[in-house]
Scaffold this motif. Structure first.
Motif, PDB file in Angstrom:
ATOM      1  N   ARG A  40      10.997 -42.971  39.991  1.00  0.00           N
ATOM      2  CA  ARG A  40      10.215 -43.350  41.003  1.00  0.00           C
ATOM      3  C   ARG A  40       9.824 -44.705  40.332  1.00  0.00           C
ATOM      4  N   ILE A  41       9.620 -45.830  41.212  1.00  0.00           N
ATOM      5  CA  ILE A  41       9.230 -47.143  40.654  1.00  0.00           C
ATOM      6  C   ILE A  41       7.985 -47.317  41.698  1.00  0.00           C
ATOM      7  N   SER A  42       6.967 -47.586  41.044  1.00  0.00           N
ATOM      8  CA  SER A  42       5.548 -47.781  41.998  1.00  0.00           C
ATOM      9  C   SER A  42       4.955 -48.992  41.328  1.00  0.00           C
ATOM     10  N   VAL A  43       4.053 -49.687  42.230  1.00  0.00           N
ATOM     11  CA  VAL A  43       2.999 -50.409  41.621  1.00  0.00           C
ATOM     12  C   VAL A  43       1.565 -50.003  42.101  1.00  0.00           C
ATOM     13  N   ASP A  44       0.628 -50.491  41.549  1.00  0.00           N
ATOM     14  CA  ASP A  44      -0.567 -50.099  42.133  1.00  0.00           C
ATOM     15  C   ASP A  44      -1.052 -50.565  43.509  1.00  0.00           C
TER      16      ASP A  44
END
Length: 319
Positions: A40-44
Motif C-alpha cells: 500500500r502506497i499512500s501520502v497524507d
C-alpha cells in the motif's frame, strides 16, 4: 457504517504499508520480500509534503518491482478535491517495471481521509489496458468515476465500491468483454450520492448472457435492494452462482419473499443478506429453507426488524 479501516489483504496477500519518506531509511532493512505482500502506497490526505508519484518513485527505488504481485493505492493528497489522474499515469508509465502485477486496488481511503462519496475518481480503464495480466481490480469512490467498456482476457474479480454509482459505469461494465471474470461486486449506493441505475441496467448481469465464468455476484449497498431481489429471484445467472450477495442495502420482506418463492437457491454456497430490514419471521423462513440445505446464510445486522417503512431504510455505506 463508514469505511473506517484500510484493506487488510488484497490478491490473497497481506497488506503492507510502504513507509513514508521520514520512516523509509529506518525501515529499509526490514522490508518484506516484494512478492510476499500487497504494497500500500499512500501520502497524507491533507497538505501532504509529498505527492503520490513521488512516493511511488521512492518505492520503485527501494523494492524490486519486477517481483511485486499486488499494489494498493491508498490516499492521495486532497482526494476530496482532485482525482487520481497523475497516479494512473504513473502506474501505466511503469507497466514494464511491474510484469507480475496481478492485483491492483485504487483508492483504499478511509472516512477519516475522505468520505467514500467525496473521493474524486476518473477514467480508470486505462489501468486494465496497461496491465493485460491483471486478475483482481478494485476501485473505491464514485465521484466522476468513469469506466469505458473494455476487453480483458485475464481479469477474475472486479470490485467497485461507491456510495452512489453512475449508470454509465454500470452499463459499460455490462458491455465489457470479461470472459475470465468469476466475481463481480458493485456497491450501487443511493440517488443522494449519484446512483441512477435501475434494475433494467442490471439485466446483462442477471440474464447470464455475459460473464460466462461468473460464480459470485454482489449487487449491494443499494436503495433499490428489494427490486434487485425480485429481479434476481428469476434471473438465469443464479443457477450457476456459488455466492449471491444482496447485502448492505434496504432489503425488506418484499424482496426476501421473492427470493423464497422464486427459483431454488439451495445450490448456493452462500447467500449474503447482512444489513437488512427484514422481519424476524422472514429471517426465520429464510433460515428454515436454506440452512438445512447447507447454504451459509448471513442475515446479521438487522436494522429495524422490518418495523419501519421504506422511507426509513438506509444503505450501509453512503457518504
Amino acid at each position: 457504517m463508514t469505511i473506517s479501516d484500510h484493506l487488510q489483504e488484497w490478491y490473497g496477500l497481506p497488506a503492507f504499508d510502504f513507509p513514508d519518506a521520514a520512516g523509509q531509511a529506518a525501515a529499509q532493512a526490514g522490508l518484506p520480500a516484494p512478492e510476499s505482500v500487497a504494497w500500500r502506497i499512500s501520502v497524507d490526505s491533507y497538505e501532504s509534503e509529498e505527492d503520490w508519484p513521488e512516493a511511488f518513485a521512492r518505492f520503485a527505488a527501494a523494492v524490486d518491482t519486477t517481483r511485486v504481485r499486488a499494489l494498493i493505492v491508498g490516499s492521495w493528497s486532497d482526494a476530496y478535491d482532485s482525482g487520481p489522474e497523475d497516479i494512473i499515469a504513473t502506474l501505466t508509465g511503469a507497466k514494464q517495471k511491474l510484469p507480475r502485477l496481478g492485483g491492483l486496488f485504487l483508492g483504499d481511503i478511509t472516512f477519516e481521509e475522505c468520505e467514500i462519496s467525496w473521493i474524486n475518481q476518473g477514467e480508470v480503464t486505462g489501468l486494465l489496458d496497461a496491465f493485460p495480466d491483471l486478475e483482481h481490480f478494485g476501485v473505491r469512490g464514485g465521484q466522476d468515476l468513469a469506466f469505458s467498456a473494455v476487453k480483458h482476457e485475464r481479469l477474475r474479480s472486479l470490485v467497485v465500491e461507491t456510495g452512489g454509482l453512475d449508470v454509465g459505469v454500470v452499463r459499460n461494465i455490462a458491455a465489457s468483454d470479461l470472459p475470465a471474470l468469476e466475481s463481480l461486486d458493485l456497491w450501487l449506493g443511493t440517488s443522494w450520492y449519484g446512483a441512477n441505475a435501475d434494475v433494467s441496467d442490471l439485466e446483462p448481469f442477471l440474464s447470464g448472457a455475459r460473464l460466462p465464468a461468473l460464480r459470485r455476484l454482489a449487487l449491494r449497498n443499494s436503495e433499490i435492494q428489494d427490486e434487485i431481489a425480485v429481479a434476481t429471484a428469476g434471473a438465469p445467472v443464479v443457477a450457476r452462482l456459488e455466492v449471491l450477495d444482496l447485502s448492505m442495502g434496504t432489503l425488506g420482506d418484499d424482496g426476501a419473499e421473492a427470493l423464497l418463492t422464486g427459483q431454488p437457491l439451495t445450490h448456493l454456497r452462500k447467500l449474503d443478506l447482512h444489513h437488512h430490514f427484514m422481519s424476524e419471521a422472514m429471517v426465520q423462513r429464510l433460515s428454515d429453507a436454506l440452512v438445512p440445505a447447507g447454504v451459509e446464510l448471513d442475515v446479521s445486522e438487522s436494522e429495524t426488524g422490518g418495523s419501519g417503512g421504506r422511507e426509513d431504510r438506509y444503505t450501509a455505506v453512503a457518504e
